[in-house]
Design a protein around this motif. Structure first.
Motif, short mmCIF file in Angstrom:
data_model
loop_
_atom_site.label_atom_id
_atom_site.label_comp_id
_atom_site.label_asym_id
_atom_site.label_seq_id
_atom_site.Cartn_x
_atom_site.Cartn_y
_atom_site.Cartn_z
N VAL A 189 -100.33 29.29 64.18
CA VAL A 189 -100.46 28.50 63.03
C VAL A 189 -100.67 27.46 62.43
N ASP A 190 -101.91 27.11 62.12
CA ASP A 190 -102.50 26.15 62.04
C ASP A 190 -101.30 24.81 60.68
N THR A 191 -100.91 24.23 61.70
CA THR A 191 -99.33 23.47 60.42
C THR A 191 -100.26 23.33 58.73
N ALA A 192 -101.53 22.64 59.22
CA ALA A 192 -101.93 22.60 57.74
C ALA A 192 -101.42 23.69 56.91
N ALA A 193 -101.37 24.73 57.51
CA ALA A 193 -101.34 25.97 56.68
C ALA A 193 -99.95 25.93 55.77
N LEU A 194 -98.80 25.32 56.94
CA LEU A 194 -97.33 25.47 56.20
C LEU A 194 -97.56 24.79 55.08
N GLU A 195 -98.01 23.41 55.47
CA GLU A 195 -98.25 22.68 55.02
C GLU A 195 -98.57 22.93 52.79
N ILE A 196 -99.32 23.44 53.18
CA ILE A 196 -100.30 24.68 52.09
C ILE A 196 -99.53 25.11 51.42
N LEU A 197 -99.06 25.84 51.64
CA LEU A 197 -97.95 27.17 51.20
C LEU A 197 -97.14 26.33 50.83
N THR A 198 -96.32 25.39 51.28
CA THR A 198 -95.03 24.70 50.67
C THR A 198 -95.87 24.38 49.57
N LYS A 199 -96.47 23.46 49.36
CA LYS A 199 -96.93 23.07 47.70
C LYS A 199 -97.55 23.54 47.13
N ALA A 200 -97.79 24.73 47.38
CA ALA A 200 -98.46 25.92 46.50
C ALA A 200 -97.05 26.51 45.98
N SER A 226 -103.06 37.28 64.06
CA SER A 226 -102.90 36.95 62.37
C SER A 226 -101.82 38.04 61.94
N THR A 227 -101.38 39.03 62.69
CA THR A 227 -100.38 39.58 61.90
C THR A 227 -98.86 39.14 62.59
N ASP A 228 -98.75 38.75 64.09
CA ASP A 228 -97.51 38.12 64.21
C ASP A 228 -97.13 36.30 63.14
N ALA A 229 -98.56 36.18 63.30
CA ALA A 229 -98.39 34.89 62.14
C ALA A 229 -97.33 35.08 61.17
N ALA A 230 -97.91 36.22 60.68
CA ALA A 230 -97.33 36.26 59.08
C ALA A 230 -96.04 36.27 58.61
N LYS A 231 -94.58 36.56 59.93
CA LYS A 231 -93.56 36.06 60.23
C LYS A 231 -93.84 34.75 59.21
N GLU A 232 -94.01 33.75 60.31
CA GLU A 232 -93.94 32.21 59.81
C GLU A 232 -94.57 32.27 58.77
N LEU A 233 -94.92 32.06 58.22
CA LEU A 233 -96.17 32.53 56.78
C LEU A 233 -94.96 32.83 55.93
N GLY A 234 -94.66 34.12 56.08
CA GLY A 234 -93.16 33.76 55.17
C GLY A 234 -92.43 33.41 54.71
N GLN A 235 -92.01 32.60 56.47
CA GLN A 235 -91.41 31.67 56.00
C GLN A 235 -91.21 29.93 55.20
N TYR A 236 -92.76 30.19 55.57
CA TYR A 236 -92.89 28.64 54.40
C TYR A 236 -93.65 29.41 53.48
N GLY A 237 -93.04 30.77 52.96
CA GLY A 237 -93.12 30.90 51.45
C GLY A 237 -94.26 31.88 50.83
N ALA A 238 -95.52 32.25 51.68
CA ALA A 238 -96.24 33.47 51.18
C ALA A 238 -95.62 35.01 51.45
N THR A 239 -95.63 35.92 49.80
CA THR A 239 -94.45 36.65 49.62
C THR A 239 -95.14 37.90 50.59
N THR A 240 -96.66 38.14 50.65
CA THR A 240 -97.54 38.21 51.35
C THR A 240 -98.59 38.32 52.08
N VAL A 241 -98.82 38.70 53.22
CA VAL A 241 -100.04 38.27 53.98
C VAL A 241 -100.94 39.29 54.42
N TYR A 242 -102.08 39.00 54.00
CA TYR A 242 -103.21 40.06 54.56
C TYR A 242 -103.77 39.14 55.80
#
Ligand SMILES: Cc1cc2nc3c(=O)[nH]c(=O)nc-3n(C[C@H](O)[C@H](O)[C@H](O)COP(=O)(O)OP(=O)(O)OC[C@H]3O[C@@H](n4cnc5c(N)ncnc54)[C@H](O)[C@@H]3O)c2cc1C
Ligand SMILES: Nc1ncnc2c1ncn2[C@@H]1O[C@H](COP(=O)(O)O)[C@@H](O)[C@H]1O
Lengths: 254, 318
Positions: free
Chosen positions: B15-26, B42-58
């Motif tokens: 996952v691009d680190t910038a996405a995690l930065e932006i999720l934190t801000k969001a 992408s499906t595997d990446a959903a876990k990390e995206l969730g940890q940074y605040g995404a409630t749903t990952v498409y």
């Protein structure tokens, strides 16, 4: 291969920028063809040399943007289109793309060329929005281009290297400053440019409505960025290297 | 609650680190934060995206998004937007994202704001103009709004959440499969990555010749844990690959120490490095703008000082 090149006329980047209320001041400011767009013009001229066809310069801007088009014509482009209209003041990238798309659709194009980003606005998104509106694929950030009559193969710069991307025409490409060495306009070129045709169009001429060009971005607050202060500046008398090493020691990196 | 989307690039399964930065801000904006990730991994990446605040990952792992430039992703995003109606869509200013965002803007008729370094709400973002000298806050109209955020604008911070994965099943029409990536060339840099290195040593046109960049490598080696960067002028000249470029169109770095050799200090370069804790500059022109932001400025010949400095450091390190 008929080519449309997007060329933007911008306030001279060597002069300090000025705001006119909430907008970038453009009227009455010394202007120039965006240096980044000279690479696009050069790319088009080289492709024309190899594949024939016509090179049309397309610009949206105030009436003095004609100077930018003349400059590209003096390099060797064939003709120009300038869209100028009071209603376009403060246009964002989407509006710019709508206007340029409408202007380019009137030409018989195989390829559209733009810069990677403009020197004054640097949104860097206008070209991909334009490609979508024209219904063509985009090859952005190219620094090497190979063309056959009906297809392209380019090197697309990426963060850690490059990709080779292929596609059929029609298409849109954006070029970096690494792609070529733009030619200088010759005296003969400058004289010839004065006689080349430039069509001047308004928003209505393009069949666009007031809604199509309605600005949806407005500056609501302006402030000065926090500035770093200058520290000590010393003349190197042979001890410069030792001085840097002292600093590195203080910063605990050595 | 307003829905805020973050488009997350996933490259080589990471996952691009910038996405995690932006999720934190969001998360801070108080809306419902969701992410979209398209392409292999992408499906595997959903876990990390969730940890940074995404409630749903498409998410979709379809190769089509990696094989063809921008068009398939813009199409899929557009379909998702029609279905779920987000208020604001945030992208990082990276090359693929920028292309996709631009195309999406045409499709949804959304105004798109570039180069944001702060998001002030679902309809307001902050950027700088005049090469970073002036800060402007911009109000955005219409729905959805699209903003491109500069990497390194926020510190990524996990919130420990878990995302609900929604598979994306969008048919990509054949006429959107046109610009095909046929080869990928990636240079593996040795040493720390430029954007993560605690020390960055950077060179500009003042180094006179491509071969002199070797001196920067030697200095980085002598100091240790340092990465080498460059200005656009020398990247365009082909001295070093694009990956080295620091600035507005390149990487943003925030190291502890930044040392600039033969760099004039153009605003477009400075926006990419002024966040460094300590800046040291060597330039033979005492009026070079880089000296206005340097903590230590040495007026002198970089080609003379570099070998001396390499020796000096080797000696001090013993
Ligand atoms: C839209 C846009 C985006 C841009 N994005 C970026 C970007 O992301 N990153 C970036 O870096 N630039 C960017 N630029 C380019 C930027 O404007 C400058 O042109 C560039 O940063 C200059 O690079 P430089 O300092 O290496 O070269 P120069 O400006 O040519 O400076 C060379 C310096 O070296 C000094 N020098 C010469 N010889 C010696 C010596 N022997 N010892 C010591 N010093 C010496 C000179 O005094 C001079 O100050 C962008 C420009 C535009 C228009
Ligand atoms: N008003 C305009 N007229 C013609 N071309 C433009 C205009 N604005 C942007 N472009 C083109 O789009 C590229 C990217 O611009 P930008 O999206 O503003 O960074 C520029 O290098 C130009 O080639």
């Amino acid at each position: 291969m008929n080519i449309a090149v997007c060329v933007k006329h911008i306030p001279d980047p060597n002069l300090p920028g000025e705001l006119d209320g909430q907008r970038l001041k453009r009227e009455g400011v010394q202007g120039t063809l965006d240096p980044g767009d000279e690479f696009g013009v050069e790319t088009a001229l080289q492709l024309k040399q190899a594949h024939e066809g016509e090179v049309t310069l397309v610009s949206m801007g105030p009436p003095q943007a004609l100077e930018g088009i003349r400059r590209g014509l003096s390099m060797g482009a064939d003709k120009g289109v300038l869209v100028s209209d009071d209603s376009l003041q403060g246009a964002d990238a989407l509006i710019t793309a709508r206007v340029l798309a409408a202007a380019i659709k009137r030409t018989d194009f195989d390829l559209v060329i733009a810069g990677v980003e403009s020197t004054d606005g640097y949104t860097g998104t206008m070209p991909s929005t334009l490609a979508e509106l024209l219904g063509v694929p985009q090859l952005t950030f190219t620094n090497a281009i190979e063309a056959t009559g009906d297809a392209l193969k380019v090197h697309r710069q990426t963060v850690d290297g490059y990709q080779v991307v292929e596609c059929s025409l029609p298409a849109l490409i954006t070029v970096t400053a690494g792609v070529n060495e733009p030619r200088y306009a010759s005296f003969k070129g400058i004289m010839a440019a004065k006689k080349k045709p430039v069509e001047e169009l308004s928003v209505a001429d393009l069949g666009l409505s007031a809604d199509d060009v309605k600005v949806a971005q407005n500056i609501v607050d302006i402030s000065q960025a926090e500035e770093r202060k200058a520290g000590e500046v010393i003349e190197d008398d042979g001890s410069g290297a030792a001085k840097i090493a002292d600093y590195l020691k203080e910063a605990k990196v050595i | 609650m307003a829905k805020i989307w973050v488009f997350a690039e996933v490259n080589n399964g990471k996952v691009d680190t910038a996405a995690l930065e932006i999720l934190t801000k969001a998360r801070e904006l108080g809306g419902e934060v969701e992410a979209v990730a398209l392409g292999p991994g992408s499906t595997d990446a959903a876990k990390e995206l969730g940890q940074y605040g995404a409630t749903t990952v498409y998410a979709s792992d379809d190769e089509v998004y990696a094989d063809y430039v921008a068009q398939p992703a813009a199409h899929a995003l557009h379909e998702l937007v029609k279905e779920h109606a987000p208020e604001l869509i945030l992208f990082a200013t990276n090359y693929d994202s920028r292309d996709i965002a631009g195309r999406l803007s045409a499709r949804t008729g959304s105004t798109l704001m570039s180069n944001c370094f702060d998001i002030l709400g679902t309809d307001k973002a902050r950027t700088t103009i005049f090469g970073g000298a002036t800060v402007v806050d911009v109000a955005l109209e219409g729905t959805p709004k699209i903003a491109l955020v500069r990497p390194k604008s926020f510190e990524p911070e996990a919130s420990g959440g878990e995302a609900n994965v929604m598979p994306v099943e969008v048919d990509i029409p054949d006429d959107l499969k046109k610009a095909k990536r046929v080869e990928r060339h990636e240079e593996q840099a040795s040493g720390p990555k430029l954007e993560e290195a605690p020390i960055v040593i950077s060179g500009g046109r003042g180094l006179q010749d491509a071969s002199n960049f070797e001196l920067l490598d030697q200095l980085a080696g002598a100091i240790g844990n340092a990465a080498v960067g460059a200005t656009r002028a020398v990247v365009d000249a082909g001295w070093v690959p694009y990956a080295y470029q620091i600035g507005q169109t390149g990487t943003t770095v925030k190291p502890g120490v930044y040392i600039a050799f033969g760099i004039s200090g153009a605003t477009q370069h400075i926006v990419g490095m002024k966040g460094a804790k300590t800046i040291i500059a060597v330039n033979k022109d005492e009026d070079a703008p880089i000296f206005q932001i340097a903590d230590l400025g040495i007026v002198g010949d970089a080609l003379k000082i570099l070998p001396q400095l390499i020796e000096e450091i080797k000696t001090r390190k013993g």
